[in-house]
Design an enzyme around this catalytic site. Structure first.
Site, PDB file in Angstrom:
ATOM      1  CB  SER A  54       1.589  -0.075   4.902  1.00 11.67           C
ATOM      2  OG  SER A  54       1.273  -1.448   4.953  1.00 11.67           O
ATOM      3  CB  THR A 334       5.348  -5.055   2.660  1.00  8.37           C
ATOM      4  OG1 THR A 334       4.392  -4.084   3.092  1.00  8.37           O
ATOM      5  CG2 THR A 334       6.688  -4.387   2.506  1.00  8.37           C
ATOM      6  CB  CYS A 509      -6.082  15.044  -3.264  1.00  5.99           C
ATOM      7  SG  CYS A 509      -5.906  13.403  -3.952  1.00  5.99           S
TER       8      CYS A 509
END
Lengths: 540, 249
Positions: A54, A334, A509
């Site tokens: 984030s 958040t 990935c």
């Protein structure tokens, strides 16, 4: 084969802000009454925080409610925001814009969400929550139309899908209530939405792709507490997106770029837009004497209020980004994720005290009474207004924010991102500059520092529904856009004996879920690989 | 028969190691840590010997910071019966670790100590050998096969050009090579059970051994980055460069 079964009062899928908030609040409420509740959290990352990525600037509102003495408990919120800057970039210039009210960050903190989540994990374990990182919830257990829990994936399955020498079957984690806190575009959450028709009354969810790097910068350019956001260049006005640049502690700077996944031009590459952004004259100085220490990417929800699915179904509920509570104009999710977890726990606690059956109807009811609902409802038209491009969106947002104050009598609708791509032949090709290896980089050297890893001998976790579509549709019509939207270089067109084919480098990935979202025919399904696989983010 | 298995907490093998900006060492803040892979093989081998009825108890031991408890819990989840953590406030170098382990061996009286041949952080490859010398026990390093029976242990080692098999009387020290076994996945129920297994903490300073570091790290730098290659025009140019520039011909 019979699997081992473990029974709990509540099973939570995902040890992120929402799942851990749910777990903590459940334990607190039980402790207040001197009661016992067994809570189990499974997490596909190798450790708590390994898959957390984030910005992040966080608002402490939900944290204040959950753990009011977080400061004394050593929460890693160390860098209060001291200044917000907002720039409109052109190719060579930068103009200061007034910071919109939603983007004022007084009282907020620049954090590593990964570290905050690790700390939340410690708080949860101290309260008796059992957290099992390294185990992916791979399968829903549904009986008689009721979710009875989840099963973790088998370990040690070979590429061909056969049990290997170290094969360990998964475990059934059963509970009267399962909380799905998988984050944006969770794989089980997707199955639940289809199975229980959770989206029938809502708009499609829409998404952005966030790509982030962590840098260690020269002390002379480090301004702890400074946040910088930009819009404009390198994106054109028809594409939604922008950058963030946050100065953390210890000479670290988090820099990232978000591109709305409703972009139309299949030639666009969010990764390369980000790399190009860092070379802007107003930006590059921060990085010139620095070194990049981590890289990652994650899709985020942008659909907001009108895209919220039904949150409860028999035996389970959705919290956090699995449902999609992110506040786009604030660029923050958040506090919303944590709040939804807190409210879910409170509703579940009350529900367990009564004899209410398998659907916790109190959760959406309580959510509608909470600040989360008002906050999300008030900003519902801002993101969708950018369908009119950057200028139209900015103009509408100013009107909505300053004049209508979120009380417009209308609601702008959302459309599914995968329908937005136009044929490659109808779009302008984009010529991205070559990376210089100092400020801008290529995908592979980037993926390398995400520390992502997947056990080699396992089935490919990115499944194609139709093996022919990558060539017949994706390549023929859209020039294989998965090569460009994937920030990890997973998808690659290779020539084999004169014939082109799609190669899937699944071991690269980053679990961002973009392919599952953006594939034009929804032909790619992201499924959880063996537990413990995926990125090993440090403080991202 | 009791087996002692020392395990070390190191930077996870998936993590790209980064040198600290002040060159004082490797960055450990916010970095994922895990059990040294060779030690995982050692634990696996000990647990297999127990499952085969050869060993009666497997004790894992780790030395260092309190967070090494996580590494010990991982060993317990694979199947060790109990664990000992030796804490220390000073930096522990291989000789100090070997001395600590000698003290633990004297207390626990195992018949066999199985260690990883080296740790993937400092690559020292010293503790097993030093421990065997301090104890005056026979040692077999780089084991690729271990068979124990009747007070004896046969160890196969991969050496240049073939395999060497040693027989040693017990007690003995073995260090593990990569191909000895492939460690199992710890199952969720076993991870849960591991949380309840006994873990004893001992202060390293209480063992009466000299833990003081003997080596000083002057600085740590990243290896020089590899220069890009060049395309040679023909064989003649290649031979010329190999002869005169690389001086390998």
């Amino acid at each position: 084969m019979t699997r081992e079964v473990m029974d709990y009062d509540v099973v939570i899928v995902g040890a992120g802000p929402s799942g851990l908030s749910t777990a903590i609040r459940l334990k607190q409420l039980a402790a207040d009454e001197g009661a016992e509740i067994s809570v189990c959290v499974v997490e596909k990352g190798s450790e708590v925080g390994a898959h957390i990525l984030s910005g992040a600037v966080i608002e402490t509102r939900a944290l204040d409610e959950l753990l009011p003495d977080w400061q004394a408990l050593g929460a890693p919120l160390n860098t209060p925001v001291v200044e917000d800057r907002f720039l409109l970039l052109s190719e060579s210039g930068a103009r200061k814009l007034p910071t919109p009210p939603q983007m004022h960050n007084e009282g907020n903190y620049i954090v590593s969400l990964g570290n905050v989540v690790r700390w939340l994990g410690e708080q949860a374990e101290a309260l008796g929550v059992e957290i099992y990182p390294g185990f992916a919830a791979a399968e829903l257990l549904v009986e008689d139309g009721i979710v009875r829990g989840v099963a973790t994936g088998d370990m040690g399955v070979t590429r061909e899908g056969e049990p290997g020498p170290n094969h360990q079957p998964g475990i059934e984690l059963r509970a009267p209530h399962t909380v799905f806190a998988e984050g944006c575009r969770g794989s089980l959450s997707q199955s639940l939405m289809a199975r229980f028709q959770l989206r029938v009354d809502s708009d499609p969810q829409t998404y952005g792709l966030g790509i982030k790097e962590l840098w260690e910068v020269d002390p002379s350019v480090h301004r702890p507490g400074l946040t910088l956001h930009t819009i404009g260049w390198p994106l054109r006005a028809d594409t939604y997106g922008g950058s963030f640049l946050y100065h953390l502690e210890n000479h670290q700077v988090a820099v990232g770029f978000v591109v709305g996944l409703d972009y139309a031009n299949p030639h666009l590459s969010p990764f390369e837009e980000f790399q190009r952004f860092k070379t802007h004259p107003a930006i590059r100085g921060v990085f010139e004497q620095g070194r990049r220490i981590s890289y990652g990417a994650r899709a985020l929800n942008e659909g907001g209020f009108q895209s919220l699915p039904k949150l409860v179904f028999p035996g389970g509920m959705l919290v956090g980004d699995a449902a999609g509570f992110l506040n786009v104009p604030k660029i923050k999710g958040t506090h919303m994720a944590m709040k939804s977890g807190i409210v879910a726990a409170e509703a579940l606690h009350a529900h367990r005290a009564g004899q209410g059956g398998s659907v916790v109807a109190g959760y959406p009811e309580r959510l509608r009474q909470s600040w989360l609902w008002d906050e999300l409802r008030g900003v519902r038209n801002i993101r969708p207004s950018f369908r009119w491009g950057l200028w139209g969106g900015l103009a509408y947002s100013a009107l909505d924010t300053y004049v209508l104050r979120g009380r417009a009598p209308w609601t702008l609708r959302n459309h599914a991102d995968h329908t937005a791509l136009k044929p490659a032949s109808a779009c302008r090709p984009i010529d991205y500059p070559k990376p210089d290896g100092k400020i801008s980089f290529d995908r592979l050297s980037s993926v390398f520092i995400s520390a992502t890893n997947h056990a080699e001998d396992q089935p490919c976790h990115l499944r194609l529904k139709d093996e022919a579509l990558p060539m017949s549709v994706n390549r023929a019509l859209f020039d294989a856009p998965e090569q460009r939207y994937c920030p990890a270089g997973v998808y690659e067109i290779v020539e084999d004996a004169g014939a082109a084919r799609l190669q899937i480098n699944a071991q690269n990935c980053l679990h961002c879920k973009t392919c599952d979202i953006k594939d034009p025919r929804q032909n790619i399904t992201w499924t959880p690989p063996e537990g413990g696989g995926g990125p090993n983010y440090p403080n991202m | 028969m009791k087996i002692l298995v020392p395990v070390k907490r190191v930077v996870d093998y998936n993590v790209k190691v980064r040198v600290k900006a002040d060159q004082s060492g490797v960055e450990l803040a916010n970095v994922k840590m895990a059990m040294n892979p060779f030690d995982e093989i050692a634990i696996e081998e000990a647990v297999r010997l127990k499952e085969a009825g050869v060993a009666s108890e497997v004790v894992a031991v780790s030395c260092g910071v309190p967070a090494c408890q996580e590494t010990l819990r991982a060993a317990l989840a694979i199947g060790a019966d109990r664990a000992v953590l030796v804490t220390s406030v000073v930096e522990l170098q291989p000789l100090a670790v070997a001395k600590i382990l000698k003290a633990i061996v004297e207390k626990e009286a195992p018949s066999l100590v199985i260690l990883g041949k080296q740790a993937i952080d400092d690559d020292a490859n010293q503790v097993g050998q030093m421990l065997a010398a301090l104890l005056d026990w026979p040692q077999a390093t780089f084991a690729s096969k271990v068979e124990a029976s009747d007070g004896q242990v046969r160890v196969t080692r991969e050496i240049d050009g073939g395999l060497e098999t040693l027989a040693m009387p017990l007690p003995a020290v073995i260090t593990t090579d990569l191909r000895l076994n492939e460690p199992r996945y710890a199952t969720l129920p076993n991870i849960m059970k591991a949380k309840k297994k006994p873990l004893e903490t001992v202060a390293g300073e209480s063992l009466g051994v000299d833990l003081a570091p003997r080596l000083t790290t002057l600085k740590v730098v990243e290896p020089p980055s590899r220069k890009a290659g060049i395309l040679v025009a023909d064989v003649a140019q290649l031979v010329d460069k190999l002869k005169n520039e690389a001086q390998v011909l």
